[in-house]
Scaffold this motif. Structure first.
Motif, PDB file in Angstrom:
ATOM      1  N   LYS A 384       3.240 -10.156  -9.845  1.00  0.00           N
ATOM      2  CA  LYS A 384       4.291 -10.277  -8.728  1.00  0.00           C
ATOM      3  C   LYS A 384       3.884 -11.330  -7.669  1.00  0.00           C
ATOM      4  N   VAL A 386       3.700 -11.567  -3.644  1.00  0.00           N
ATOM      5  CA  VAL A 386       3.620 -10.684  -2.807  1.00  0.00           C
ATOM      6  C   VAL A 386       3.505 -11.166  -1.207  1.00  0.00           C
ATOM      7  N   LYS A 387       3.962 -10.906  -0.142  1.00  0.00           N
ATOM      8  CA  LYS A 387       3.618 -11.077   1.267  1.00  0.00           C
ATOM      9  C   LYS A 387       2.115 -10.970   1.386  1.00  0.00           C
ATOM     10  N   ARG A 397       0.555  -4.608   3.729  1.00  0.00           N
ATOM     11  CA  ARG A 397       0.881  -3.542   3.346  1.00  0.00           C
ATOM     12  C   ARG A 397       2.079  -2.983   4.429  1.00  0.00           C
ATOM     13  N   ASN A 398       3.178  -2.431   3.785  1.00  0.00           N
ATOM     14  CA  ASN A 398       4.168  -2.028   4.811  1.00  0.00           C
ATOM     15  C   ASN A 398       3.978  -0.575   5.539  1.00  0.00           C
ATOM     16  N   LYS A 400       4.823   2.244   4.573  1.00  0.00           N
ATOM     17  CA  LYS A 400       4.373   3.137   3.315  1.00  0.00           C
ATOM     18  C   LYS A 400       3.330   2.880   2.650  1.00  0.00           C
ATOM     19  N   THR A 402       2.517   0.323   0.943  1.00  0.00           N
ATOM     20  CA  THR A 402       2.446  -0.477  -0.374  1.00  0.00           C
ATOM     21  C   THR A 402       2.665  -1.963  -0.067  1.00  0.00           C
ATOM     22  N   GLU A 404       4.792  -5.460  -0.447  1.00  0.00           N
ATOM     23  CA  GLU A 404       6.145  -6.066  -0.772  1.00  0.00           C
ATOM     24  C   GLU A 404       6.229  -7.175  -1.176  1.00  0.00           C
ATOM     25  N   GLU A 405       7.371  -7.738  -2.027  1.00  0.00           N
ATOM     26  CA  GLU A 405       7.389  -8.990  -2.771  1.00  0.00           C
ATOM     27  C   GLU A 405       7.769  -9.962  -1.730  1.00  0.00           C
ATOM     28  N   GLU A 407      10.122 -12.957  -0.537  1.00  0.00           N
ATOM     29  CA  GLU A 407      11.615 -13.307  -0.868  1.00  0.00           C
ATOM     30  C   GLU A 407      11.935 -14.571  -1.813  1.00  0.00           C
ATOM     31  N   PHE A 442       1.810  -0.742  -5.669  1.00  0.00           N
ATOM     32  CA  PHE A 442       3.060  -0.148  -5.627  1.00  0.00           C
ATOM     33  C   PHE A 442       3.358   1.401  -5.849  1.00  0.00           C
TER      34      PHE A 442
END
Length: 607
Positions: A384, A386-387, A397-398, A400, A402, A404-405, A407, A442
């Motif tokens: 993946k 990811v940001k 990490r957001n 939550k 986890t 995030e991919e 854009e 994730f």
């Protein structure tokens, strides 16, 4: 095709070339998709297979020397028998300290045949860094080339081996039957090897695909070099994936390699591609832009291994009516920038660019299987983008907890999922291995390898390389650890504080090293510091630029504002600071002036 977008039509246009390679692709996929780590399929068996099928065809070409597959296999068998007689056995390791020459391939093959792993020491390493690298592995013995004996002797007292006669000497004679005179304290390896049997080893427990074949040293992300074990699987996958599926190598091909064989690109990728075709592997000790095309014609090379900087050096040479006077049409490597991709192909008549993305220790690789422009290709491994936090290799990490991919079409940090089939083999140091893993990314219990590299999707599963992030930058085709350089500078006794980073120089690839430092006014001497760094670091890791200042700005939590410092580069933007440059073909640092900065920016110096 836009350099930043690949469409279905681009794939369709590539299909005729793919269809021509279908037999090689089908055969290569068998090796590329190998899953069973217990198979007796290893580097030694690949060499033996070529000795049976192509006994009298050339295997290795070097200067005026040509070694057939039969001769090379017999040579490596004698080395295997010699190591057995020295008490080495499956699971042991030795260190190899040689420049590019046929002996390095024979030693690796001979050791691999009996399950002994070779730690491939960087021939540019010196002093504390070299000593550290050897001690990471704790090898039984070390093979030292005549050309590197002084470098090893400098640190010999600080290295321990578990063998009564651990120091093996290989003369630099370029002939199989001239042994030279070993220095005091060294065994003359070539002379002793010559007395042993040349038959293939017969072992009750032969090496398996999943066994460690080599150790490659990487700067990783922080600190001194780390040792990454490489299994025979890496050779087998490269054998099928690059040699067969991507390049369709044959016995009529000659693969020209100037890349160092202590690197995965040279040893694993390029050599495996030659092995796959039963092709000759033409070696040069060190890359030379002026000698490159003469060598290509001399060896009648059809393929070559590259890194991006190498291609730029070749383009920088004045055009010649000899630019297409050769049989070379295929290239395999990494780092070819989109800005010079088509120019390089057009000028030199290249038909196939097998650009790849991989790392010595990583569990993920990409290959330009469809021979499209400006891409590292695609991968069958799970990954993946990811940001990430700007200026670091840390994913975001957001709320939550986890990842995030990124854009679609935007740069993202590349991470590869750690699975049974795509295993991150890690480092010899457990702490370093754990630091490179992202857990619970994730979902609970998952595990991902953090490459530290930023790439972006350009369509149809294809990616394009963007940048190397965090505490490592790439210069002269090498990964440079900022922490490693900082630690060496700290040990000089001439500096109170130092922060190292990479900066871009126009018309060059990668990033040149730069250090901003606060001097110890009682002992600081800019050129004594240069001498100290050159004695303890590879040349590519010595900072090209030095900014001398009274203080380095920090955040409220005492972290350096590294991104701001890096953005300033070598600009003369403060009258109370001095900036020096180690200009090409000089032995001292030179104080920068506005005129010199303009010359550097204008490409007047060949860094």
């Amino acid at each position: 095709m836009s350099q930043d977008k690949i469409t279905g039509m681009d794939l369709m246009r590539s299909l005729p070339g793919v269809f021509k390679r279908l037999p090689a692709i089908a055969k290569g996929y068998y090796y590329y998709s190998v899953k069973d780590a217990s198979k007796p399929l290893a580097l030694g068996t690949l060499v033996e297979k070529n000795a049976e099928k192509h006994r009298d065809r050339p295997a290795v070409l070097f200067e005026d020397r040509s070694i057939t597959w039969g001769e090379f296999n017999a040579w490596s068998n004698r080395i295997a028998a010699y190591f057995l007689a020295q008490g080495l056995s499956k699971g042991d390791s030795i260190a190899v300290f040689l420049e590019n020459r046929p002996e390095i391939l024979a030693v690796v093959t001979g050791a691999a045949k009996i399950g002994v792993a070779c730690a491939m020491l960087n021939s540019s390493q010196r002093g504390k860094v070299l000593e550290h690298s050897i001690n990471l592995i704790k090898p039984k013995m070390i093979v030292v080339g005549e050309e590197l004996v002084p470098a090893f002797d400098d640190i010999k007292a600080g290295v321990q081996f578990d063998h009564p006669t651990p120091h093996l000497f290989l003369a630099d004679t370029n002939t199989l039957n001239a042994f030279g005179d070993a220095p005091t304290g060294y065994a003359n390896m070539a002379q002793q090897v010559s007395t042993f049997n040349s038959n293939n080893p017969e072992l009750s427990d032969p090496p398996r695909t999943g066994d460690t074949a080599i150790y490659l040293f990487t700067s990783g992300t922080t600190g001194l070099p780390k040792a990454a074990p490489g299994s025979h699987t890496k050779f087998v996958k490269a054998y099928g994936g690059f040699g067969m599926m991507a390049l369709s190598m044959t016995p009529d091909d000659v693969f020209y390699c100037t890349l160092p064989l202590y690197h995965g690109t040279g040893l694993v990728v390029c050599w495996s591609a030659a092995l796959a075709g039963g092709s000759a592997f033409a070696l040069r000790r060190k890359f030379s832009a002026s000698a490159f095309w003469d060598d290509v014609r001399r060896y009648d090379a059809t393929a070559f291994g590259y890194i991006g900087e190498l291609c730029r050096y070749l383009l920088n040479h004045p055009p010649s009516d000899q630019d297409r006077n050769h049989r070379l049409t295929k290239m395999l490597g990494n780092g070819l920038r989109p800005s010079i991709w088509n120019e390089f192909k057009d000028r030199f008549g290249i038909e196939t660019v097998s650009e790849l993305y991989a790392s010595s220790e990583g569990n993920i690789g990409f290959s330009n299987f469809f021979n499209l422009d400006n891409t590292v290709g695609l991968s069958t491994a799970p990954y993946k983008l990811v940001k990430f936090h700007d200026g670091t290799r840390d994913p975001i990490r957001n709320e939550k907890g986890t990842l995030e991919e990124a854009e679609k079409g935007q740069p993202g940090l590349l991470i590869g999922e750690n699975t049974k089939k795509w295993t991150f083999e890690g480092y010899t140091q457990k702490e370093a291995t754990e630091k490179s893993l992202i857990r619970d990314a994730f979902k609970k219990g998952d595990s991902w390898f953090n490459t530290g590299d930023v790439l972006k999707s350009i369509g149809c599963g294809h990616l394009q390389f963007v940048d190397r992030m965090g505490d490592t930058f790439r210069w002269k085709g090498e990964n440079v650890s900022t922490n490693e350089v900082e630690n060496i500078i700290d040990g000089s006794g001439m500096v109170e504080e130092a922060i190292v980073y990479g900066v871009e120089i126009p018309k060059t690839n990668g990033k040149a090293g730069m250090v901003t430092l606060v001097p110890d006014k009682s002992s600081f001497d800019i050129n004594k510091l240069l001498d100290y760094m050159r004695a303890n670091l590879p040349a590519y890791a010595v900072p090209v630029f030095v900014r001398v200042t009274d203080a380095i700005e920090k955040t409220g939590t005492f972290k350096y504002r590294k991104v701001d410092i890096q953005k300033a580069g070598y600009a003369l933007n403060r009258s109370d600071e001095a900036i020096y440059a180690w200009l090409p073909k000089t032995e001292r640092y030179t104080l920068l002036t506005p005129e010199l900065v303009a010359d550097i920016d204008g490409g007047q110096f060949s860094f």
